[in-house]
Every structure is written in C-alpha cells, then in structure tokens.
Design a protein around this motif. Sequence first.
Motif, short mmCIF file in Angstrom:
data_model
loop_
_atom_site.label_atom_id
_atom_site.label_comp_id
_atom_site.label_asym_id
_atom_site.label_seq_id
_atom_site.Cartn_x
_atom_site.Cartn_y
_atom_site.Cartn_z
N ASP A 46 11.79 0.69 -8.22
CA ASP A 46 11.93 1.79 -9.17
C ASP A 46 13.13 2.65 -8.84
OD1 ASP A 46 9.91 1.41 -10.99
OD2 ASP A 46 8.46 2.68 -9.96
N VAL A 47 14.02 2.82 -9.80
CA VAL A 47 15.13 3.76 -9.69
C VAL A 47 14.96 4.73 -10.84
CG1 VAL A 47 17.63 4.07 -9.70
CG2 VAL A 47 16.64 2.03 -8.63
N VAL A 48 14.79 6.00 -10.51
CA VAL A 48 14.52 7.02 -11.52
C VAL A 48 15.57 8.12 -11.45
CG1 VAL A 48 12.05 6.51 -11.57
CG2 VAL A 48 12.91 8.25 -10.02
N ALA A 49 15.61 8.94 -12.49
CA ALA A 49 16.68 9.94 -12.61
C ALA A 49 16.38 11.25 -11.91
CB ALA A 49 16.97 10.20 -14.09
N SER A 50 15.10 11.52 -11.59
CA SER A 50 14.80 12.81 -10.97
C SER A 50 13.68 12.67 -9.95
CB SER A 50 14.40 13.84 -12.02
OG SER A 50 13.10 13.56 -12.51
N LEU A 51 13.67 13.59 -9.01
CA LEU A 51 12.61 13.61 -8.00
C LEU A 51 11.25 13.79 -8.67
CD1 LEU A 51 11.72 13.60 -5.05
CD2 LEU A 51 12.22 16.04 -4.97
N GLN A 52 11.18 14.66 -9.67
CA GLN A 52 9.90 14.89 -10.35
C GLN A 52 9.38 13.62 -11.00
OE1 GLN A 52 8.07 17.90 -10.21
NE2 GLN A 52 6.56 16.39 -10.83
N THR A 53 10.27 12.84 -11.60
CA THR A 53 9.85 11.57 -12.21
C THR A 53 9.29 10.63 -11.16
OG1 THR A 53 11.50 11.80 -13.95
CG2 THR A 53 10.63 9.59 -13.58
N ASN A 94 0.80 -1.22 0.00
CA ASN A 94 0.00 0.00 0.00
C ASN A 94 0.84 1.27 0.00
OD1 ASN A 94 -2.25 -1.67 0.16
ND2 ASN A 94 -2.24 -1.63 2.38
N ILE A 95 2.14 1.14 0.12
CA ILE A 95 3.02 2.32 0.17
C ILE A 95 3.90 2.31 -1.08
CG2 ILE A 95 4.87 3.50 1.42
CD1 ILE A 95 3.84 2.22 3.99
N GLY A 96 3.81 3.38 -1.86
CA GLY A 96 4.65 3.50 -3.05
C GLY A 96 6.10 3.69 -2.64
N PHE A 97 7.03 3.26 -3.48
CA PHE A 97 8.45 3.37 -3.16
C PHE A 97 9.24 3.64 -4.43
CE2 PHE A 97 12.71 1.55 -2.54
CZ PHE A 97 13.09 2.22 -1.39
N ALA A 98 10.16 4.58 -4.33
CA ALA A 98 11.06 4.86 -5.45
C ALA A 98 12.37 5.42 -4.90
CB ALA A 98 10.44 5.84 -6.43
N VAL A 99 13.43 5.22 -5.67
CA VAL A 99 14.75 5.76 -5.35
C VAL A 99 15.15 6.68 -6.50
CG1 VAL A 99 17.19 5.20 -5.00
CG2 VAL A 99 15.42 3.74 -4.00
N VAL A 100 15.62 7.87 -6.14
CA VAL A 100 16.14 8.80 -7.15
C VAL A 100 17.66 8.65 -7.14
CG1 VAL A 100 16.34 11.20 -7.89
CG2 VAL A 100 14.24 10.41 -6.78
N ALA A 101 18.19 8.20 -8.26
CA ALA A 101 19.63 8.01 -8.39
C ALA A 101 20.01 8.27 -9.83
CB ALA A 101 20.03 6.60 -7.98
#
Length: 116
Positions: free
Chosen positions: A100-107, A74-81
């Motif tokens: 999820d590993v994404v390139a920007s906080l906005q993403t 129930n909790i979304g999770f992402a890492v910005v790296a």
Amino acid sequence: MDAYDSRQYWLGRTAVVSASGALDLLTSPRLEKLVTSTLEQRPDALIIDLTDVSFLGSAGMQVLVDAYEATSPNIGFAVVADGPGTSRPLKLIGLTEVFDVVASLQTAVDRLSRGA
C-alpha cells in the motif's frame, strides 16, 4: 543538499517511521536500522512516512521492500508517499502493486485500523 533525518513515534500499537531529506545509498542504512529496531518492538502495524523525503533512490526503495517482507501477515504495512520525488519512483518501479502506497498519514492509519 537535503539533510537526512528519521524518527519513530507511535499511534497506539501502530509504529510510524518518518524520514525527511534525501533517501539514497548513503542515508538508507539509517532508515533500515530504525525500521529493524521498530519491528523488534512488535507493532500491530508499521507505516513508513516519506512525506518529507525529497529524493527516493533505489537503495531507499530496497529498504521499503525489505520492511514489507519483514512484516509478517499479522503486521499491517503502508508507505506514505505523495509527490514526484517519492510516489512517482514507486509507481515507475511497480512497488505500488506490491504494498500500500497512500497519499497521507491519515489515510494509512485509517486503512490499517480497518485491516484493509
């Protein structure tokens, strides 16, 4: 030597934990403590922002894995790296296949707000 720092802030019900400097055996317990206290506040989503991290060691990666495992379905999770000091080790170890590993906080915010 990079001085380590971490902080927490909120974007609505999404908690953002950001770190800067070297995330290694000595500094990762501080990030882990902040992540744990953040999750106790029951966010809808958690983003760990490593944009300003210059070095990501195995202890830091373990904190990310533990945080991912602590977020329920129930909790979304992402890492910005984004950069050789963070995204490259995550790719080499295979963690980009785990969460999820994404390139920007906005993403990260956009992706979590759509529930994707």
